[in-house]
Design a protein around this motif. Structure first.
Motif, PDB file in Angstrom:
ATOM      1  N   UNK A   1       0.452   4.481  -0.425  1.00  0.00           N
ATOM      2  CA  UNK A   1       0.073   5.665   0.361  1.00  0.00           C
ATOM      3  C   UNK A   1       0.312   5.431   1.853  1.00  0.00           C
ATOM      4  N   UNK A   2       0.154   4.183   2.268  1.00  0.00           N
ATOM      5  CA  UNK A   2       0.386   3.839   3.671  1.00  0.00           C
ATOM      6  C   UNK A   2       1.866   3.927   4.009  1.00  0.00           C
TER       7      UNK A   2
ATOM      8  N   UNK B   1      -2.653  -7.423   8.738  1.00  0.00           N
ATOM      9  CA  UNK B   1      -4.007  -6.876   8.675  1.00  0.00           C
ATOM     10  C   UNK B   1      -4.936  -7.514   9.689  1.00  0.00           C
ATOM     11  N   UNK B   2      -4.542  -8.672  10.194  1.00  0.00           N
ATOM     12  CA  UNK B   2      -5.433  -9.412  11.100  1.00  0.00           C
ATOM     13  C   UNK B   2      -4.681  -9.911  12.322  1.00  0.00           C
TER      14      UNK B   2
ATOM     15  N   UNK C   1      -0.703  -4.973  14.538  1.00  0.00           N
ATOM     16  CA  UNK C   1      -1.900  -5.153  13.725  1.00  0.00           C
ATOM     17  C   UNK C   1      -2.343  -3.799  13.175  1.00  0.00           C
ATOM     18  N   UNK C   2      -2.585  -3.750  11.865  1.00  0.00           N
ATOM     19  CA  UNK C   2      -3.060  -2.519  11.233  1.00  0.00           C
ATOM     20  C   UNK C   2      -4.517  -2.255  11.618  1.00  0.00           C
ATOM     21  N   UNK C   3      -4.971  -1.002  11.711  1.00  0.00           N
ATOM     22  CA  UNK C   3      -4.161   0.211  11.616  1.00  0.00           C
ATOM     23  C   UNK C   3      -3.303   0.379  12.872  1.00  0.00           C
ATOM     24  N   UNK C   4      -2.113   0.901  12.694  1.00  0.00           N
ATOM     25  CA  UNK C   4      -1.187   0.998  13.829  1.00  0.00           C
ATOM     26  C   UNK C   4      -1.128   2.423  14.365  1.00  0.00           C
ATOM     27  N   UNK C   5      -0.626   2.548  15.572  1.00  0.00           N
ATOM     28  CA  UNK C   5      -0.304   3.873  16.121  1.00  0.00           C
ATOM     29  C   UNK C   5       1.191   4.079  15.898  1.00  0.00           C
TER      30      UNK C   5
ATOM     31  N   UNK D   1       3.509   7.514   3.802  1.00  0.00           N
ATOM     32  CA  UNK D   1       3.117   8.365   4.941  1.00  0.00           C
ATOM     33  C   UNK D   1       3.823   7.904   6.204  1.00  0.00           C
ATOM     34  N   UNK D   2       3.929   6.603   6.359  1.00  0.00           N
ATOM     35  CA  UNK D   2       4.585   6.048   7.543  1.00  0.00           C
ATOM     36  C   UNK D   2       6.062   6.470   7.585  1.00  0.00           C
TER      37      UNK D   2
ATOM     38  N   UNK E   1       0.870  -1.187   0.000  1.00  0.00           N
ATOM     39  CA  UNK E   1       0.000   0.000   0.000  1.00  0.00           C
ATOM     40  C   UNK E   1       0.910   1.242   0.000  1.00  0.00           C
TER      41      UNK E   1
ATOM     42  N   UNK F   1       6.303  10.094   8.589  1.00  0.00           N
ATOM     43  CA  UNK F   1       6.003  10.279  10.007  1.00  0.00           C
ATOM     44  C   UNK F   1       7.155   9.790  10.891  1.00  0.00           C
TER      45      UNK F   1
ATOM     46  N   UNK G   1       1.352  -9.776   4.307  1.00  0.00           N
ATOM     47  CA  UNK G   1       0.765 -10.237   3.044  1.00  0.00           C
ATOM     48  C   UNK G   1       1.020  -9.243   1.937  1.00  0.00           C
ATOM     49  N   UNK G   2       1.872  -9.634   1.002  1.00  0.00           N
ATOM     50  CA  UNK G   2       2.145  -8.791  -0.161  1.00  0.00           C
ATOM     51  C   UNK G   2       2.115  -9.667  -1.401  1.00  0.00           C
TER      52      UNK G   2
END
Lengths: 116, 215
Positions: free
Chosen positions: A11-12, A80-81, A99-103, A15-16, A9, A19, A53-54
């Motif tokens: 965009x994910x 994701x799970x 686990x996504x979404x993460x802080x 951004x990560x 992903x 940050x 998972x990719x």
């Protein structure tokens, strides 16, 4: 400390990386395992943050390939799970996962913990 | 009474699709979460005197809007899938149901780096059990994917034939992706579907005869 982020992903993961940069962690990113191997061949990364998972190459498969040439590299997995089955089956002791979404603070803590 | 497919297999199919869809939604939330976090970070930096660039905010807002559109499509598809169990038999638009099944299988195909596209389709609607039909098409797509290589494209089509409908699967440049004796033979038998392989067109055809309203 250099960190490698790999997640399909875009965009994910972009951004990560940005940050993490705000938190003084120098992170490079890519959206696939093949590119990650090339990047790791030319840059020394202390920690790799890998999506489980990719397409084509899973995070666990990528870790196995990275570990051959970079024995000191540490790993944090993103999933994701909440199922730990695959993770426990394929990951050596010492790996950790979120686990996504993460802080972002949790990721920073895991990266620092992995680095030791 | 219309004969339907095995309940356990149906549940497994429903579970497989639901798991895939929930994973996609998780990814959407994860991207939105990161974009929102980025806005928060940029705001905190602005409070510390670092100028906030409007283009940067605009880009992140566009990303969030794009993910919401993506999530909305996923949810619409999941909703249509869930409603496929409403009636045992109804008039079904086969082009729409083929496209919906394609969309629901897209993530599984992506993981194998295979593209699923809708080829030339002719309008065809007939009585059918929509859930069973989706199960058949989904099983066919997954079985076809198993025989394919990364970067291949699976082309799906449908057209009316002899009062029924024929679904076709083909992989440009390759042989027909499925053979007659494939694993879901019980599904084919229950639905009275016949599978043929056109060696010249390199296409697998699944023929579904017209269903009687009194079935």
């Amino acid at each position: 400390m250099k960190v490698l982020l790999v997640d399909d992903e875009v965009e994910l993961v972009s951004a990560m990386a940005e940050r993490l940069g705000f938190r003084d962690i120098d992170a490079d990113w890519t959206d696939n395992g093949e590119e990650a191997l090339k990047m790791a061949a030319s840059t020394e990364y202390a920690v790799a943050v890998l999506d489980m998972k990719m397409p084509k190459m899973s995070g666990l498969d990528l870790m196995e390939l990275l570990a051959k040439d970079h024995p000191t590299m540490k790993y944090v997995f993103l999933s994701g799970h909440g199922s730990e089955t695959d993770f426990k089956a394929g990951c050596a002791a010492g790996c950790s996962y979120l686990i996504k979404p993460i802080q972002i603070e949790d990721l920073v803590a895991k990266i620092q913990e992995a680095q030791g | 009474m219309t004969q339907t497919l095995d309940t356990r297999e149906g549940l497994q199919f429903f579970g497989r699709v639901s798991a895939s869809v929930s994973h996609e939604i998780k990814n959407v939330f994860a991207v939105i979460n990161e974009a929102a976090g980025l806005i928060e970070d940029l705001t905190v930096m602005a409070e510390r005197g670092i100028p906030l660039q409007p283009d940067r905010l605009k880009g992140v807002a566009n990303s969030i809007q794009g993910q919401i559109r993506r999530g909305d499509t996923i949810i619409k598809n999941m909703n249509a899938f869930a409603h496929s169990t409403d009636e045992t038999v109804r008039e079904v638009n086969f082009v729409e149901i083929l496209d919906l099944t394609r969309a629901l299988a897209a993530r599984l195909a992506d993981m194998r780096q295979i593209r699923l596209i809708l080829g030339d389709c002719e309008p065809v609607s007939q009585l059918a059990n929509p859930f069973d039909l989706m199960q058949l098409l989904h099983s066919s797509i997954l079985a076809a994917i198993d025989s394919m290589d990364a970067d291949d494209t699976l082309v799906l089509s449908v057209k009316p034939v002899n009062g029924g409908a024929s679904f076709s699967l083909s992989v440009p440049g390759k042989d027909a992706p499925l053979k007659n004796d494939h694993v879901f033979s019980s599904t084919l038998q229950t639905m009275n579907v016949t599978v043929t392989v056109d060696e010249n067109l390199r296409t697998t055809e699944l023929f579904l005869p017209a269903q009687d309203a009194t079935d």
